[in-house]
Motif scaffolding. Structure first.
Motif, PDB file in Angstrom:
ATOM      1  N   ASN A 279       8.083   6.821  -1.567  1.00 32.51           N
ATOM      2  CA  ASN A 279       9.310   6.855  -0.776  1.00 32.51           C
ATOM      3  C   ASN A 279       9.517   5.588   0.043  1.00 32.51           C
ATOM      4  N   GLY A 280       8.735   4.563  -0.249  1.00 33.77           N
ATOM      5  CA  GLY A 280       8.923   3.290   0.430  1.00 33.77           C
ATOM      6  C   GLY A 280       8.759   3.391   1.925  1.00 33.77           C
ATOM      7  N   TRP A 281       9.749   2.839   2.663  1.00 35.42           N
ATOM      8  CA  TRP A 281       9.710   2.872   4.123  1.00 35.42           C
ATOM      9  C   TRP A 281       9.978   4.260   4.682  1.00 35.42           C
ATOM     10  N   PHE A 282      10.371   5.210   3.836  1.00 33.11           N
ATOM     11  CA  PHE A 282      10.760   6.528   4.306  1.00 33.11           C
ATOM     12  C   PHE A 282       9.674   7.584   4.083  1.00 33.11           C
ATOM     13  N   ASP A 287       2.030   6.010   6.971  1.00 32.25           N
ATOM     14  CA  ASP A 287       1.446   5.302   8.104  1.00 32.25           C
ATOM     15  C   ASP A 287       0.151   5.960   8.567  1.00 32.25           C
ATOM     16  N   ASP A 288       0.079   7.306   8.492  1.00 31.42           N
ATOM     17  CA  ASP A 288      -1.162   7.999   8.864  1.00 31.42           C
ATOM     18  C   ASP A 288      -2.310   7.564   7.961  1.00 31.42           C
ATOM     19  N   ARG A 289      -2.042   7.559   6.655  1.00 32.73           N
ATOM     20  CA  ARG A 289      -3.092   7.187   5.702  1.00 32.73           C
ATOM     21  C   ARG A 289      -3.521   5.720   5.906  1.00 32.73           C
ATOM     22  N   PHE A 290      -2.532   4.862   6.095  1.00 35.09           N
ATOM     23  CA  PHE A 290      -2.837   3.440   6.231  1.00 35.09           C
ATOM     24  C   PHE A 290      -3.690   3.180   7.469  1.00 35.09           C
ATOM     25  N   TRP A 291      -3.279   3.707   8.626  1.00 30.13           N
ATOM     26  CA  TRP A 291      -3.985   3.374   9.862  1.00 30.13           C
ATOM     27  C   TRP A 291      -5.325   4.077   9.970  1.00 30.13           C
ATOM     28  N   LEU A 331     -14.308  -7.579   4.659  1.00 28.28           N
ATOM     29  CA  LEU A 331     -13.893  -6.632   5.690  1.00 28.28           C
ATOM     30  C   LEU A 331     -12.952  -7.295   6.693  1.00 28.28           C
ATOM     31  N   ARG A 332     -13.303  -8.505   7.099  1.00 24.94           N
ATOM     32  CA  ARG A 332     -12.444  -9.211   8.058  1.00 24.94           C
ATOM     33  C   ARG A 332     -11.097  -9.552   7.428  1.00 24.94           C
ATOM     34  N   SER A 333     -11.071  -9.888   6.163  1.00 22.53           N
ATOM     35  CA  SER A 333      -9.807 -10.199   5.486  1.00 22.53           C
ATOM     36  C   SER A 333      -8.884  -8.988   5.452  1.00 22.53           C
ATOM     37  N   ALA A 334      -9.465  -7.806   5.256  1.00 24.65           N
ATOM     38  CA  ALA A 334      -8.653  -6.594   5.218  1.00 24.65           C
ATOM     39  C   ALA A 334      -7.962  -6.347   6.550  1.00 24.65           C
ATOM     40  N   LEU A 335      -8.584  -6.777   7.647  1.00 22.69           N
ATOM     41  CA  LEU A 335      -8.015  -6.536   8.969  1.00 22.69           C
ATOM     42  C   LEU A 335      -6.822  -7.436   9.266  1.00 22.69           C
ATOM     43  N   ARG A 336      -6.548  -8.394   8.394  1.00 24.49           N
ATOM     44  CA  ARG A 336      -5.363  -9.238   8.579  1.00 24.49           C
ATOM     45  C   ARG A 336      -4.077  -8.497   8.186  1.00 24.49           C
ATOM     46  N   ILE A 337      -4.215  -7.391   7.479  1.00 28.27           N
ATOM     47  CA  ILE A 337      -3.042  -6.631   7.034  1.00 28.27           C
ATOM     48  C   ILE A 337      -2.571  -5.753   8.187  1.00 28.27           C
ATOM     49  N   GLN A 338      -1.517  -6.182   8.875  1.00 25.28           N
ATOM     50  CA  GLN A 338      -0.995  -5.430  10.014  1.00 25.28           C
ATOM     51  C   GLN A 338       0.532  -5.366   9.941  1.00 25.28           C
ATOM     52  N   PRO A 339       1.090  -4.667   8.952  1.00 22.17           N
ATOM     53  CA  PRO A 339       2.553  -4.602   8.818  1.00 22.17           C
ATOM     54  C   PRO A 339       3.191  -3.837   9.973  1.00 22.17           C
ATOM     55  N   ALA A 340       4.384  -4.273  10.368  1.00 20.07           N
ATOM     56  CA  ALA A 340       5.106  -3.590  11.449  1.00 20.07           C
ATOM     57  C   ALA A 340       5.557  -2.205  11.006  1.00 20.07           C
ATOM     58  N   ILE A 341       5.977  -2.069   9.754  1.00 19.00           N
ATOM     59  CA  ILE A 341       6.395  -0.785   9.193  1.00 19.00           C
ATOM     60  C   ILE A 341       5.627  -0.557   7.899  1.00 19.00           C
ATOM     61  N   ILE A 342       4.971   0.579   7.794  1.00 20.52           N
ATOM     62  CA  ILE A 342       4.177   0.888   6.598  1.00 20.52           C
ATOM     63  C   ILE A 342       5.102   1.386   5.495  1.00 20.52           C
ATOM     64  N   SER A 343       4.989   0.776   4.329  1.00 22.78           N
ATOM     65  CA  SER A 343       5.797   1.163   3.186  1.00 22.78           C
ATOM     66  C   SER A 343       4.903   1.672   2.060  1.00 22.78           C
ATOM     67  N   ASN A 344       5.367   2.719   1.418  1.00 26.10           N
ATOM     68  CA  ASN A 344       4.641   3.274   0.276  1.00 26.10           C
ATOM     69  C   ASN A 344       5.559   3.254  -0.946  1.00 26.10           C
ATOM     70  N   GLY A 345       5.861   2.036  -1.408  1.00 27.52           N
ATOM     71  CA  GLY A 345       6.724   1.892  -2.571  1.00 27.52           C
ATOM     72  C   GLY A 345       5.942   1.931  -3.873  1.00 27.52           C
ATOM     73  N   ARG A 346       6.660   1.807  -4.954  1.00 27.87           N
ATOM     74  CA  ARG A 346       6.020   1.770  -6.260  1.00 27.87           C
ATOM     75  C   ARG A 346       5.238   0.458  -6.418  1.00 27.87           C
ATOM     76  N   ILE A 351      11.473  -4.244  -4.000  1.00 25.95           N
ATOM     77  CA  ILE A 351      12.127  -4.228  -2.691  1.00 25.95           C
ATOM     78  C   ILE A 351      11.162  -3.725  -1.615  1.00 25.95           C
ATOM     79  N   MET A 352      10.613  -2.540  -1.805  1.00 27.17           N
ATOM     80  CA  MET A 352       9.710  -1.945  -0.822  1.00 27.17           C
ATOM     81  C   MET A 352       8.262  -2.171  -1.251  1.00 27.17           C
ATOM     82  N   PRO A 353       7.438  -2.803  -0.412  1.00 24.39           N
ATOM     83  CA  PRO A 353       6.035  -3.070  -0.777  1.00 24.39           C
ATOM     84  C   PRO A 353       5.216  -1.780  -0.781  1.00 24.39           C
ATOM     85  N   THR A 354       4.000  -1.892  -1.269  1.00 24.03           N
ATOM     86  CA  THR A 354       3.090  -0.751  -1.297  1.00 24.03           C
ATOM     87  C   THR A 354       1.846  -1.091  -0.487  1.00 24.03           C
ATOM     88  N   HIS A 355       1.913  -0.839   0.808  1.00 23.81           N
ATOM     89  CA  HIS A 355       0.806  -1.182   1.699  1.00 23.81           C
ATOM     90  C   HIS A 355      -0.421  -0.318   1.452  1.00 23.81           C
TER      91      HIS A 355
END
Length: 379
Positions: A279-282, A287-291, A331-346, A351-355
């Motif tokens: 569902n992309g940004w929607f 966000d729960d899974r990502f954080w 591990l440190r490289s993974a911590l650089r991923i800090q998107p403002a809005i979590i997207s779960n796209g295809r 258009i919508m990334p898959t974080h």
């Protein structure tokens, strides 16, 4: 000739404006009715209601502040420990070399503290002292008009991150009790570590009162603070050479196995969400899974760095320094991923990334390195 086209778009935008106005009016209608009713009442009614409203505004302001401000958050927090300066493994007696011409005088016997225990205690401090423990806050438990905050896009990221950190802290406490803090088969379980493990297993959502009992309860953060104190007490005993840290290779293997299994379980959750809910940004649960995954990596970054100091002799003897350093770097490289809005796209979307897939990829890389290190140590 352009007049009909201009008139058409004017009608379109006018209709959109009326629609937005109707939606806003529909949302505000209950509040307007309540405000009109409130203005028509006397001060005997206005006073208590006003006080209650002020208290609610204060509580929610505090709640919003605590969920949005992450005090002490630092992806480079490991640097504060200066682990590269350590010359001895945890639990070994400290040695000092006298300067030229000086006569060595007997000094009180001391041993090296465990960096793993220090980092674990500091992660608890970060979760419940530097920040409020979100999962057991009353307004978090009440949700949005009864709807769990985890099922909304708001105010749940910090709670998920804290739970990810806490998952690693719990796992580490179990390993400290079962293997690292004792010589298996020849020593008993350390009482301080045993108490810390028990307190960290307490559920994550208890407030002062609950629906299952009318009696007051001890909230979750108090249990975790007690566990933190017990961990620091163990390290003080270790420094005084009154406790044990068993830095054998098989204990390191067991720790890596448990951390790798936890990463595997989390990547399965990420895969399921990424595969079936595009569902992309929607996607309100992405966000729960990502954080949660991010919190897990954040804590494992510290624990693995600390393990490199506590098991430095084993790592050097087995010749796995490059692989160990590479794992910490990943591990440190993974911590650089800090998107403002979590997207779960295809995964093939444009258009919508898959974080979720992105952070899952980093977790699998780290897990594969854990497995490789474990295989080398087991030879």
């Amino acid at each position: 000739m352009l007049d009909p086209i201009v008139a058409f778009f004017q009608r379109i935008f006018s209709a959109i404006g009326r629609g937005i106005g109707m939606v806003i009016a529909w949302i505000l209608w209950p509040f307007v009715k309540v405000a009109n009713w409130y203005r028509a009442r006397g001060w005997i009614i206005k006073g208590p209601i006003g006080i209650v409203l002020l208290l609610l505004i204060g509580f929610y302001s505090y709640f919003v502040w605590q969920t949005q401000v992450w005090s002490g958050f630092d992806p480079d927090y490991v640097n504060r420990y200066n682990l590269g300066q350590r010359q001895q493994d945890a639990g070994t007696a400290t040695t000092t070399t006298p300067a030229a011409g000086e006569v060595a005088e007997p000094a009180p016997r001391t041993c090296v503290r465990s960096a793993i225990v220090d980092v674990t205690a500091d992660l608890i401090d970060f979760n419940v002292n530097q920040n409020a423990w979100i999962s057991s806050m009353l307004l978090y438990k009440l949700g949005l008009f009864g709807l769990d905050w985890d099922k909304t896009p708001w105010f749940d990221n910090k709670a998920s991150f804290q739970r990810g950190v806490n998952q690693v802290v719990r796992r580490t406490a179990v390993e400290l009790v079962d293997s690292l803090g004792r010589v298996r088969g020849t020593s008993g379980i350390n009482a301080d570590l045993q108490r810390a493990r028990g307190n960290l297993q307490f559920d994550e959502e208890t407030w002062y009162f609950g629906s299952d009992s009318l009696l007051p309860k001890t909230p979750t953060p108090n249990y975790y603070r007690t566990a933190m104190a017990d961990l620091r007490k163990f390290n003080a005993s270790l420094e005084a050479c009154d406790a044990i840290f068993d830095g054998r290779s098989d204990n390191l293997i067991e720790l890596l196995d448990r951390l790798a299994n936890d990463l595997g379980a989390t990547t399965a959750i990420l895969r399921e969400r990424s595969e079936f809910y595009n569902n992309g940004w929607f996607d309100t649960r992405a966000d729960d899974r990502f954080w949660f995954a991010y919190g897990q990596l954040y804590a494992q970054y510290g624990i693995l760095s600390a393990a490199g100091a506590d098991f430095e002799a084993v790592i050097r003897a087995r010749g796995i320094e490059p692989l160990w350093t590479s794992t910490i770097s990943q591990l440190r490289s993974a911590l650089r991923i800090q998107p403002a809005i979590i997207s779960n796209g295809r995964e093939d979307g444009w258009i919508m990334p898959t974080h979720l897939a992105t952070i899952g990829f980093y977790m699998l890389r780290v897990r594969s390195n854990f497995v490789e290190i474990r295989d080398v140590l087991a030879r």
